[in-house]
Design an enzyme around this catalytic site. Structure first.
Site, PDB file in Angstrom:
ATOM      1  N   GLU A 570       0.923  -1.289  -0.034  1.00 28.33           N
ATOM      2  CA  GLU A 570      -0.116   0.027  -0.009  1.00 28.33           C
ATOM      3  C   GLU A 570       0.985   1.224   0.271  1.00 28.33           C
ATOM      4  OE1 GLU A 570      -2.821   0.444   3.026  1.00 28.33           O
ATOM      5  OE2 GLU A 570      -3.282   2.316   2.734  1.00 28.33           O
ATOM      6  N   ASN A 625      -4.682   5.052  -2.241  1.00 31.53           N
ATOM      7  CA  ASN A 625      -5.664   5.565  -1.382  1.00 31.53           C
ATOM      8  C   ASN A 625      -6.191   6.857  -2.211  1.00 31.53           C
ATOM      9  OD1 ASN A 625      -5.836   4.352   1.288  1.00 31.53           O
ATOM     10  ND2 ASN A 625      -3.585   4.873   1.141  1.00 31.53           N
ATOM     11  N   GLU A 657      -7.975   2.371  -3.146  1.00 34.48           N
ATOM     12  CA  GLU A 657      -8.887   2.149  -1.912  1.00 34.48           C
ATOM     13  C   GLU A 657      -9.618   3.271  -1.735  1.00 34.48           C
ATOM     14  OE1 GLU A 657      -6.213   0.835   1.372  1.00 34.48           O
ATOM     15  OE2 GLU A 657      -5.225  -0.572   0.269  1.00 34.48           O
ATOM     16  N   ASP A 687     -11.936   0.554   1.889  1.00 34.53           N
ATOM     17  CA  ASP A 687     -11.003   0.908   3.090  1.00 34.53           C
ATOM     18  C   ASP A 687     -11.751   1.148   4.446  1.00 34.53           C
ATOM     19  OD1 ASP A 687      -8.619   1.185   3.973  1.00 34.53           O
ATOM     20  OD2 ASP A 687      -7.950   3.016   3.250  1.00 34.53           O
ATOM     21  N   GLU A 744      -6.335  -4.949   8.715  1.00 33.50           N
ATOM     22  CA  GLU A 744      -5.409  -3.915   8.794  1.00 33.50           C
ATOM     23  C   GLU A 744      -4.970  -3.665  10.208  1.00 33.50           C
ATOM     24  OE1 GLU A 744      -5.689  -0.135   6.142  1.00 33.50           O
ATOM     25  OE2 GLU A 744      -7.564  -0.444   7.226  1.00 33.50           O
TER      26      GLU A 744
HETATM   27  P1  C2E Z   1      -5.097   3.906   5.961  1.00 38.87           P
HETATM   28  O1  C2E Z   1      -5.188   3.996   4.430  1.00 38.87           O
HETATM   29  O2  C2E Z   1      -5.598   3.085   6.768  1.00 38.87           O
HETATM   30  O3  C2E Z   1      -3.613   3.413   6.222  1.00 38.87           O
HETATM   31  C1  C2E Z   1      -3.242   2.762   7.036  1.00 38.87           C
HETATM   32  C2  C2E Z   1      -2.533   3.332   8.329  1.00 38.87           C
HETATM   33  O4  C2E Z   1      -2.311   2.590   9.174  1.00 38.87           O
HETATM   34  C3  C2E Z   1      -1.065   3.851   7.962  1.00 38.87           C
HETATM   35  O5  C2E Z   1      -1.152   5.232   8.920  1.00 38.87           O
HETATM   36  C4  C2E Z   1      -0.121   2.997   8.562  1.00 38.87           C
HETATM   37  O6  C2E Z   1       0.945   3.459   8.799  1.00 38.87           O
HETATM   38  C5  C2E Z   1      -1.160   2.654   9.748  1.00 38.87           C
HETATM   39  N1  C2E Z   1      -0.584   1.249  10.007  1.00 38.87           N
HETATM   40  C6  C2E Z   1      -0.301   0.161   9.456  1.00 38.87           C
HETATM   41  N2  C2E Z   1      -0.176  -0.946  10.244  1.00 38.87           N
HETATM   42  C7  C2E Z   1      -0.243  -0.413  11.342  1.00 38.87           C
HETATM   43  C8  C2E Z   1      -0.302  -1.187  12.685  1.00 38.87           C
HETATM   44  O7  C2E Z   1      -0.145  -2.523  12.691  1.00 38.87           O
HETATM   45  N3  C2E Z   1      -0.833  -0.573  13.935  1.00 38.87           N
HETATM   46  C9  C2E Z   1      -0.941   0.909  13.825  1.00 38.87           C
HETATM   47  N4  C2E Z   1      -1.205   1.439  14.772  1.00 38.87           N
HETATM   48  N5  C2E Z   1      -1.020   1.669  12.504  1.00 38.87           N
HETATM   49  C10 C2E Z   1      -0.730   0.706  11.328  1.00 38.87           C
HETATM   50  P2  C2E Z   1      -0.461   6.353   8.007  1.00 38.87           P
HETATM   51  O8  C2E Z   1       0.699   6.112   6.899  1.00 38.87           O
HETATM   52  O9  C2E Z   1      -0.030   7.237   8.994  1.00 38.87           O
HETATM   53  O10 C2E Z   1      -1.720   6.896   7.139  1.00 38.87           O
HETATM   54  C11 C2E Z   1      -2.811   7.476   7.835  1.00 38.87           C
HETATM   55  C12 C2E Z   1      -3.951   7.694   6.886  1.00 38.87           C
HETATM   56  O11 C2E Z   1      -3.628   8.664   5.827  1.00 38.87           O
HETATM   57  C13 C2E Z   1      -4.289   6.372   5.835  1.00 38.87           C
HETATM   58  O12 C2E Z   1      -4.806   5.439   6.483  1.00 38.87           O
HETATM   59  C14 C2E Z   1      -4.891   7.095   4.527  1.00 38.87           C
HETATM   60  O13 C2E Z   1      -6.299   7.025   5.166  1.00 38.87           O
HETATM   61  C15 C2E Z   1      -4.112   8.303   4.797  1.00 38.87           C
HETATM   62  N6  C2E Z   1      -3.355   8.345   3.731  1.00 38.87           N
HETATM   63  C16 C2E Z   1      -2.132   8.158   3.681  1.00 38.87           C
HETATM   64  N7  C2E Z   1      -1.339   8.186   2.443  1.00 38.87           N
HETATM   65  C17 C2E Z   1      -2.319   8.541   1.797  1.00 38.87           C
HETATM   66  C18 C2E Z   1      -2.528   8.986  -0.013  1.00 38.87           C
HETATM   67  O14 C2E Z   1      -1.630   8.858  -0.541  1.00 38.87           O
HETATM   68  N8  C2E Z   1      -3.706   9.485  -0.161  1.00 38.87           N
HETATM   69  C19 C2E Z   1      -4.900   9.622   0.794  1.00 38.87           C
HETATM   70  N9  C2E Z   1      -6.043   9.997   0.121  1.00 38.87           N
HETATM   71  N10 C2E Z   1      -4.841   9.185   1.930  1.00 38.87           N
HETATM   72  C20 C2E Z   1      -3.737   8.820   2.463  1.00 38.87           C
HETATM   73 CA    CA Z   2      -5.608   2.628   2.904  1.00 32.68          CA
HETATM   74 CA    CA Z   3      -7.145   1.506   6.136  1.00 31.82          CA
END
Ligand code: C2E
Ligand code: CA
Ligand code: CA
Length: 804
Positions: A570, A625, A657, A687, A744
């Site tokens: 991802e 995403n 997603e 998602d 997830e």
């Molecule tokens: P998401 O799409 O649900 O992405 C997964 C988030 O959960 C990611 O946080 C990831 O680092 C985190 N995660 C993965 N495994 C674990 C785990 O085992 N434990 C915990 N506590 N967290 C875990 P991240 O990278 O901080 O991203 C947060 C959110 O930001 C994402 O949730 C997504 O909704 C958004 N995001 C990130 N990149 C993009 C992007 O390029 N475009 C858009 N539209 N949204 C993005």
């Molecule tokens: Ca996602």
């Molecule tokens: Ca997610």
């Protein structure tokens, strides 16, 4: 009776008697017409007409009497004493005059009294006239017939007066024939009964100046006829004039009644006339029921104030209506010269509708049309005033925002959203005590101004009551709808010195309450200012970050649970700020959405991730995403197609997603776009399933290829049986619909085992790997040919958006 008849037949010349009868009839008829005229007049005109009536009736009676006397065949020559004759005329005129006057006084016994006066005058005239006869003998009277003659004079006069009175009461225009007949009987009856009472006996003839001769008959008849004719003509002419005047008046009344405006004629004391429109405005069916005193209708127009208003333009005043209510009117007063008095004509315009419209406009200017609550203008005014007069008291400002209002609007439609706002306003109004102002500032934002010494405790209690009240479900169009409410509070003077600062700070507190999940109250703290400034700074720098090459992409692997193999990655956006270091996407993605920058940023991620993934060996899958806002412009399919072409990425390896939020607003458009994306060969993943409205109906709307169970369920799955049950049911759903299910946020072996036991296909989480640059995953995937380094100059579309 026999004597009377005998006297008439044997002692009178019947031809002359007939002349007397004609004159008598004519005199009676004219007299009644004249008396009627007197009744209609007032003031000096009444006196003049009374004199005329007295003269005509007196001379008419006398002429009848005198001609009848001349018809009397006396036993010798007869002459008439001048003084006695004149006295008899005078008595007749005066007494009948008195009688007519009494008859018109309106006194209860006026008819009886008048009959007595007239009868007495008639009898006195007869006997004085008799005594003025100079004959070769002396008259001797039979007392009973004298009494009878007097009685006849009075009784028939009474009958004539009564009949006339009764007939006039029913029809004022009727001619006085029955009364004339009765009065003629009174005169003739008196005369002939009086003649029957008299017997001539020989004696000394009276002496003095005397009138004799047959020519007298002609002279008196002509004189009487002349008087009667003149009287009759006068009364006829007057009647004609009056009929004309009445006709004129009737026309004027019709004219006035046709006016839309109310019109009245008044002297400042009494109401003289009023048209239909005025009576309608005042609520009276006719003028007879309307008060005659002007102060009872238009107090502002009474007596001395009226003349002063004549040269003024329209003036507003109050009209007291039949129900006792006061009705606002506009009056225009102008002088009106009547024959003998100065009146005022007043135009009265009902301005109720105008006033109501003005009040309505004023209400609209200061109230919200939908809810009827005071609007922002009133709120600002009220808040400034409250601060000015606060002195030692405190002013709390509560800013309210509904949680989930947008969802209700999107899910149930705007009419339900409107009804929800109306019902919310009703609940707020019921909760807010006296002295507080609740206003709608727009959308689902409300504000309450609360003044009092016990702040902020009072405001906090109020906020908690409101949150509890708005947490209760709403029944709207037969559906139960639930929302919540967040409240931010700032208190003057502790938190701000001006109204605008107080509003700003209460808003900051509200923002905090919202960002902490809503359904709570937060007080303003100085640190919030700092946080807001920070947010603004980040927002500004976000738009510069692409140009500064501060963004990069980290990848987090997704693993097949059964085989343990990594199937794909991802793409997760990272921002490494020049001075602040790494800023979480949970902070900057919502900011980018709020400031319309997500489109640019999303396009960059897609292009960069596809470009990188296109080079992967082996060609594992890539998940990107998409924010719901990227679907808004309507060019997403075209953009994705272009990126695929440009980067050479295989669309069959790409997952996009999306979250549930996308399907709430305009689901038809979203589904169309998703279908078109699918046609490109791309797979679509749902998602964060379970965090939004979590409706299974989304899966009916669109055939998702993959569903990602939100990490909050995975984190709780071992401690919360409900979370586990939901995971199991989503896995079951996935099997049924042939969707692969990704769990997830898997962090522990226990979670992994539990998911394996439950039959989950794929996992993602720190247990497998934290997100990182693709280079971290060299053992799994390698970039065969490194993509071009990130361009220093962003593409044209990026520059354009940054300028915005
Ligand atoms: P998401 O799409 O649900 O992405 C997964 C988030 O959960 C990611 O946080 C990831 O680092 C985190 N995660 C993965 N495994 C674990 C785990 O085992 N434990 C915990 N506590 N967290 C875990 P991240 O990278 O901080 O991203 C947060 C959110 O930001 C994402 O949730 C997504 O909704 C958004 N995001 C990130 N990149 C993009 C992007 O390029 N475009 C858009 N539209 N949204 C993005
Ligand atoms: Ca996602
Ligand atoms: Ca997610």
């Amino acid at each position: 009776m026999e004597r009377v008849l005998n006297s008439i037949l044997s002692q009178h010349n019947l031809g002359i008697v007939a002349i007397a009868a004609v004159i008598c009839t004519l005199a009676s008829f004219t007299t009644f017409l004249l008396v009627e005229q007197v009744r209609r007049e007032s003031g000096y005109r009444r006196a003049i007409w009374l004199c005329v009536a007295a003269f005509v009736s007196g001379t008419g009676m006398w002429a009848t009497h005198f001609i009848a006397m001349l018809a009397y065949r006396a036993a010798g020559p007869v002459a008439y004493q001048l003084q006695g004759t004149l006295l008899s005329i005078l008595v007749a005129i005066v007494m009948t005059g008195l009688g007519w006057w009494v008859s018109l006084t309106g006194h209860r016994r006026s008819t009886v009294l008048a009959a007595i006066f007239i009868g007495a005058g008639l009898s006195a005239m007869h006997y004085i006239g008799m005594s003025a006869m100079i004959m070769p003998g002396r008259m001797r009277y039979s007392h009973d017939l004298v009494v009878a003659s007097v009685a006849i004079s009075m009784v028939f006069s009474f009958a004539a007066l009564s009949v006339r009175k009764r007939r006039l009461a029913s029809n004022s225009l009727i001619l006085p024939w029955p009364a004339t007949a009765l009065f003629t009987l009174a005169i003739c009856g008196t005369h002939f009964t009086g003649m029957g009472a008299a017997t001539m006996v020989s004696g000394e003839p009276a002496s003095g100046a005397a009138m004799t001769g047959a020519g007298l008959i002609v002279a008196v008849s002509l004189m009487a006829l002349a008087v009667l004719t003149v009287g009759l003509m006068a009364v006829m002419a007057e009647r004609k004039i009056q009929r004309k005047a009445t006709e004129q008046e009737r026309k004027l009344d019709t004219f006035a009644d046709a006016a839309i405006e109310g019109l009245i004629l008044t002297d400042g004391i009494s109401l003289k006339k009023a048209n239909r429109s005025f009576l309608d405005t005042a609520g009276y069916c006719d003028i007879a029921h309307c008060p005659t005193t002007i102060s009872d209708l238009l107090p502002a127009l009474s007596d001395e104030r009226l003349p002063g208003m004549s040269d003024r333009g329209p003036t507003e005043c109050e009209l007291i209506t039949s129900t006792g209510d006061s009705c606002p009117v506009e009056v225009l007063v102008r002088p009106f010269e009547d024959e003998n008095e100065t009146l005022s004509i007043v135009a009265v315009r009902d301005i109720r509708e105008r006033k109501e419209a003005a009040a309505q406009i004023a209400h609209l200017a200061f109230h919200d049309v939908l809810t009827g609550l005071p609007n922002r203008a009133v709120f600002s005014e009220h808040l400034s005033e409250a601060l000015q007069h606060a002195s030692r008291r405190r002013v709390a400002l509560l800013c309210l925002d509904l949680d989930g209002f947008k969802g209700v609007n999107d899910l149930y439609g705007h009419p339900v959203g409107d009804e929800l706002l109306v019902e919310t306003s009703r609940r707020l109004r019921n909760l807010i005590g006296e002295g507080c102002l609740v206003a709608r500032l727009g959308g689902d934002e409300f504000a309450i101004v609360q003044v009092g010494a016990h702040q902020p405790e009072h405001a906090e209690r109020t906020a908690e009551t409101i949150i509890a009240a708005l947490n209760e479900p709403f029944e709207l169009q037969h559906q139960l709808v639930r929302i919540g409410c967040s409240v931010g509070i700032a208190v003057y003077p502790a938190d701000a010195q001006t109204a605008s600062d107080l509003i700003k700070n209460a808003d900051l507190a509200l923002y905090r309450a919202k960002s902490e999940g809503g359904r709570r109250v937060r007080f303003y703290e100085r640190a919030m200012d700092e946080a807001m400034r920070e947010r603004r700074a980040i927002e500004a720098e976000l738009k510069l970050a692409l140009g500064r090459d501060e963004f990069s992409i980290h990848y987090q692997p997704l693993a097949n649970l059964a085989t343990g193999q990594i199937t794909g990655f991802e793409a997760l956006l990272r921002w490494n700020h020049g001075t602040k270091g790494a800023i979480s996407p949970d902070v900057f993605i919502p900011l980018a959405e709020a400031c319309n920058y997500i489109e640019t940023l999303g396009e960059w991620v897609l292009r960069r991730a596809c470009a990188e993934a296109a080079t992967w060996k082996p060609p594992l899958r890539l998940s990107v995403n998409l924010s719901p806002l990227q679907f808004v412009p309507g060019n997403l399919v075209e953009l994705v197609g272009r990126v695929i072409d440009e980067t050479g990425m295989d669309p069959g390896r790409l997952d996009l997603e999306v979250t549930e939020g996308l399907l709430i607003k305009d689901p038809d458009k979203a589904v169309t776009t998703l279908c078109e994306l699918k046609k490109l060969g791309i797979q679509i993943a749902m998602d964060d399933f379970g965090t939004g409205y979590s409706s299974l109906s989304y899966f009916r709307l669109f055939p998702f290829d993959k569903v990602k169970i939100d990490q909050s369920f995975v984190h709780e799955m071992l401690t919360n049986p409900q979370a586990r049950a939901i995971i199991r049911s989503v896995i079951g759903l996935g099997k049924g619909l042939e969707m692969s299910v990704v769990a997830e946020g898997v962090e522990t072996e226990e979670q992994l085992e539990a998911l394996r036991a439950d039959g989950c296909n794929q996992v993602q989480g720190y247990l497998i790997s934290r997100p990182g640059p693709i280079a971290h995953f060299e053992k799994v995937v390698i970039q065969s040919n490194k993509p071009e380094p990130a361009r220093r100059t962003p593409p044209a579309s990026v520059k354009k958006a940054a300028r915005r």
